[in-house]
Write a protein that holds these residues in place. Structure first.
Motif: not given
Length: 146
Positions: A9-35
């Motif tokens: 939610n905080a990252a999605a509120n950054i000015k100009g944010a179009f999309a944001v995700a938190i990702v596990d780079y070992d597995s490629g799994m997305t923990l959550g996303s916005r946008g």
């Protein structure tokens, strides 16, 4: 609200944010996303950037670099793609993936904001209580958190 939800939610509120995700780079799994949008499938883009992060860490290891990645910037015609690893003491291998509209965003401010969000996320991680990365110790001491 979970720490992942807060950070998204905080990252999605950054000015100009179009999309944001938190990702596990070992597995490629997305923990959550916005946008995202029909033209920009965040469920494809976010895990796809796991390969970028793994490749950079692999190259750094091969070169013997003993540094941390602050962020990785990919500049497109109309977008900035900002990748920021989240460092913790746990075994989690996570990163923020932030897509910004280039005309609306202030890249320097977005990088700073994402760093602050990452530090908050790190502090809220129960496995992070043992120590703080060396490059961030000044921040925590100034904030009176360590």
């Amino acid at each position: 609200m979970s720490d992942v939800e807060y950070a998204l939610n905080a990252a999605a509120n950054i000015k100009g944010a179009f999309a944001v995700a938190i990702v596990d780079y070992d597995s490629g799994m997305t923990l959550g996303s916005r946008g995202g949008s029909a033209e920009f499938d965040l469920d494809v883009a976010a895990p796809g950037n796991s390969e970028v992060v793994r490749a950079k860490f692999d190259v750094m290891q091969k070169l013997g670099l003993r540094e941390t990645i602050e962020d990785i910037l990919i500049t497109l015609d109309t977008q900035y793609h900002l990748i920021r690893p989240i460092y913790s003491n746990g075994d989690d291998k996570l990163f923020f993936y932030l897509v910004l509209n280039r005309q609306q965003a202030n890249l320097a401010m977005a990088r700073r904001d994402l760093k602050v969000i990452g530090q908050r996320f790190y502090l809220d991680d129960p496995s992070s209580q043992a120590s703080v990365p060396a490059q961030d110790q000044g921040y925590y001491q100034q904030a009176g958190r360590r």
